[in-house]
Design an enzyme around this catalytic site. Structure first.
Site, PDB file in Angstrom:
ATOM      1  N   ARG A  32     -88.280  -5.822  26.678  1.00  7.75           N
ATOM      2  CA  ARG A  32     -88.248  -6.201  28.147  1.00  7.75           C
ATOM      3  C   ARG A  32     -88.228  -7.846  28.107  1.00  7.75           C
ATOM      4  O   ARG A  32     -87.527  -8.358  29.066  1.00  7.75           O
ATOM      5  CB  ARG A  32     -89.453  -5.418  28.742  1.00  7.75           C
ATOM      6  CG  ARG A  32     -89.343  -4.094  28.718  1.00  7.75           C
ATOM      7  CD  ARG A  32     -88.373  -3.269  29.316  1.00  7.75           C
ATOM      8  NE  ARG A  32     -88.459  -1.932  29.194  1.00  7.75           N
ATOM      9  CZ  ARG A  32     -87.880  -1.141  28.543  1.00  7.75           C
ATOM     10  NH1 ARG A  32     -87.052  -1.624  27.679  1.00  7.75           N
ATOM     11  NH2 ARG A  32     -88.175   0.160  28.341  1.00  7.75           N
ATOM     12  N   GLU A  88     -95.481  14.729  28.588  1.00  5.90           N
ATOM     13  CA  GLU A  88     -94.052  14.122  28.732  1.00  5.90           C
ATOM     14  C   GLU A  88     -93.321  14.635  27.722  1.00  5.90           C
ATOM     15  O   GLU A  88     -93.177  13.841  26.854  1.00  5.90           O
ATOM     16  CB  GLU A  88     -94.266  12.662  28.891  1.00  5.90           C
ATOM     17  CG  GLU A  88     -92.833  12.008  29.184  1.00  5.90           C
ATOM     18  CD  GLU A  88     -92.984  10.464  29.066  1.00  5.90           C
ATOM     19  OE1 GLU A  88     -93.812   9.756  28.746  1.00  5.90           O
ATOM     20  OE2 GLU A  88     -91.711   9.653  29.835  1.00  5.90           O
ATOM     21  N   LYS A 116     -94.696  15.022  33.039  1.00  7.00           N
ATOM     22  CA  LYS A 116     -93.957  14.097  33.377  1.00  7.00           C
ATOM     23  C   LYS A 116     -92.586  14.457  32.845  1.00  7.00           C
ATOM     24  O   LYS A 116     -92.316  14.895  31.580  1.00  7.00           O
ATOM     25  CB  LYS A 116     -94.480  12.793  32.547  1.00  7.00           C
ATOM     26  CG  LYS A 116     -93.662  11.439  32.640  1.00  7.00           C
ATOM     27  CD  LYS A 116     -94.179  10.283  32.530  1.00  7.00           C
ATOM     28  CE  LYS A 116     -93.230   9.075  32.646  1.00  7.00           C
ATOM     29  NZ  LYS A 116     -93.916   7.891  32.745  1.00  7.00           N
ATOM     30  N   GLY A 157     -86.071   6.790  32.769  1.00  9.60           N
ATOM     31  CA  GLY A 157     -85.343   7.216  31.505  1.00  9.60           C
ATOM     32  C   GLY A 157     -83.939   6.194  31.490  1.00  9.60           C
ATOM     33  O   GLY A 157     -83.041   6.725  30.639  1.00  9.60           O
ATOM     34  N   ARG A 196     -89.254   1.377  34.014  1.00 12.44           N
ATOM     35  CA  ARG A 196     -88.280   0.593  34.234  1.00 12.44           C
ATOM     36  C   ARG A 196     -87.705   0.504  35.621  1.00 12.44           C
ATOM     37  O   ARG A 196     -87.588  -0.274  36.551  1.00 12.44           O
ATOM     38  CB  ARG A 196     -86.961   0.872  33.443  1.00 12.44           C
ATOM     39  CG  ARG A 196     -87.300   0.205  32.016  1.00 12.44           C
ATOM     40  CD  ARG A 196     -86.028   0.975  31.014  1.00 12.44           C
ATOM     41  NE  ARG A 196     -86.588   2.367  30.724  1.00 12.44           N
ATOM     42  CZ  ARG A 196     -85.934   3.067  29.949  1.00 12.44           C
ATOM     43  NH1 ARG A 196     -84.799   2.702  29.381  1.00 12.44           N
ATOM     44  NH2 ARG A 196     -86.253   4.385  29.730  1.00 12.44           N
TER      45      ARG A 196
HETATM   46  P1  13P Z   1     -89.186   4.847  32.174  1.00  7.80           P
HETATM   47  O1  13P Z   1     -89.433   5.031  33.454  1.00  7.80           O
HETATM   48  O2  13P Z   1     -88.857   3.454  32.165  1.00  7.80           O
HETATM   49  O3  13P Z   1     -88.335   5.994  31.453  1.00  7.80           O
HETATM   50  O4  13P Z   1     -90.659   4.884  31.696  1.00  7.80           O
HETATM   51  C1  13P Z   1     -91.439   5.997  31.904  1.00  7.80           C
HETATM   52  C2  13P Z   1     -92.241   6.169  30.734  1.00  7.80           C
HETATM   53  O5  13P Z   1     -93.400   5.953  30.896  1.00  7.80           O
HETATM   54  C3  13P Z   1     -91.584   6.718  29.376  1.00  7.80           C
HETATM   55  O6  13P Z   1     -92.614   7.167  28.667  1.00  7.80           O
END
Ligand code: 13P
Length: 340
Positions: free
Chosen positions: A33, A177, A219, A262, A292
């Site tokens: 990033r 997640e 998540k 994502g 992001r």
């Molecule tokens: P993103 O929303 O950028 O996908 O990141 C969320 C996240 O915590 C990924 O593990």
């Protein structure tokens, strides 16, 4: 296990009009990033960047919690105030990423399994002492030629369940997640099928490990077409497919569902969440846990001048948090994007 505390924390994470700010990038990811904005990924720059995000005025209005990386949980502001204290004062709960990343899964080419269970009990105890209220573990499922395999889905679901049980033992709400990656040429239907199989396996293993679903947050990745698919599904199609997939596979007793972005653009991620919440009432709140999609505009502006642009970058984060807070209630109005 203190069930009452877990349930209370889990509900607070998905309180009406609020969601989670994911700033738990590993050193490798934050370097990527920072490379994109030409900033060196030094410990002090990472601290300065996360300080900018966490000291955003009124952050707690639409953000219930923020997921941190180990380093950030131990850091302080320029004035020497611990980030965890700044967050508590703003009404933002501290979360901690506890997995050790996705590694190649032996025997299964092109597939990953997330590691980090060894020593996790001790690490969770320390994180709870440092002020963490919830934790996150990310598994990665890739769609491709003959994958995902049953072995990949099962081993990741099993690890997620072991992690979740350990979190609850330590008094932390597990955010589980299982990310089905958007990368690929796959259709919406293929993503639906893989996401459903992944979630069914996950909840089977959570059940086997006696994980309290009322004190757990999922998540999830949205059901979307692959980023290189020929015909990408519309916002409405994504919303309908995602909600149907969750209804097919997620028990009603779960405390809440938050989505990752994502790789979706910031406004796309907001529009998808809003469209889902306009479809009706579901057994669980549907909110956000974007990395992001919450940070992108702030990161860019901060990168242009890391000392002078702090307030401007914070304004952009506050705006995205508000847009997503509205989307979590099905009240997002895209015309407010231009006004900002
Ligand atoms: P993103 O929303 O950028 O996908 O990141 C969320 C996240 O915590 C990924 O593990």
């Amino acid at each position: 296990m203190d069930s009452t505390k877990l349930v209370k924390t889990a509900h607070a994470m998905v309180a009406e009009g609020k969601g989670i700010l994911a700033i738990d990038e590993s050193h490798g990811t934050i370097k990527k990033r920072f490379d994109s904005i030409g900033v060196e990924s030094s410990e002090d720059n990472r601290r300065a960047y996360r300080q900018m995000l966490l000291t955003t005025p009124d952050l707690g209005r639409h953000i219930s919690g923020a997921i941190l990386f180990d380093e950030t949980l131990r850091q302080s502001t320029d004035q020497g105030v611990r980030f965890t204290k700044v967050m508590a004062d703003a009404g933002v709960m501290a979360g901690i990423k506890v997995d050790k990343g996705a590694h190649d899964l032996a025997g299964c080419e092109h597939e990953k399994v997330t590691e980090g269970l060894d020593g996790l009990r001790e690490r969770l105890t320390e994180y709870a002492e440092l002020g963490a209220r919830f934790a996150k573990w990310r598994a990665v499922i890739t769609i491709g030629e003959s994958i995902p395999s049953g072995a990949c889905i099962e081993s990741n679901a099993h690890a997620l369940a072991r992690y979740a049980a350990l979190c609850q033992e330590a008094g932390l709400v597990p955010m589980v997640e299982p990310e089905v990656l958007m990368n690929g040429e796959h259709s919406l239907d293929e993503c639906f099928e893989v996401t459903e199989a992944t979630l069914r396996s996950l909840f089977h293993h959570l059940y086997e490990h006696n994980v309290l679903l009322e004190g757990t947050i999922l998540k999830a990745s949205m059901v979307v077409s692959g980023d290189r698919a020929a015909n990408r599904a519309s916002v409405q199609e994504v919303a309908e497919a995602t909600v149907q997939c969750l209804l097919n596979s997620v028990p009603a007793s779960l405390a809440g569902v938050v989505f990752l972005s994502g790789g979706q653009s910031d406004e796309e991620a907001t529009a998808h969440l809003d469209a889902m919440n306009r479809l009706g009432q579901f057994p669980w709140p549907l909110s956000f846990s974007y990395g992001r999609a919450l940070q992108a505009p702030s990161l860019k502006v901060w990168g242009e001048n890391i000392s002078a642009n702090v307030a401007a970058a914070q304004k952009l984060l506050a705006h995205r948090a508000r847009m997503n807070g509205l989307a979590a209630m099905g009240q997002y109005d895209a015309t407010e994007e231009q006004a900002a």
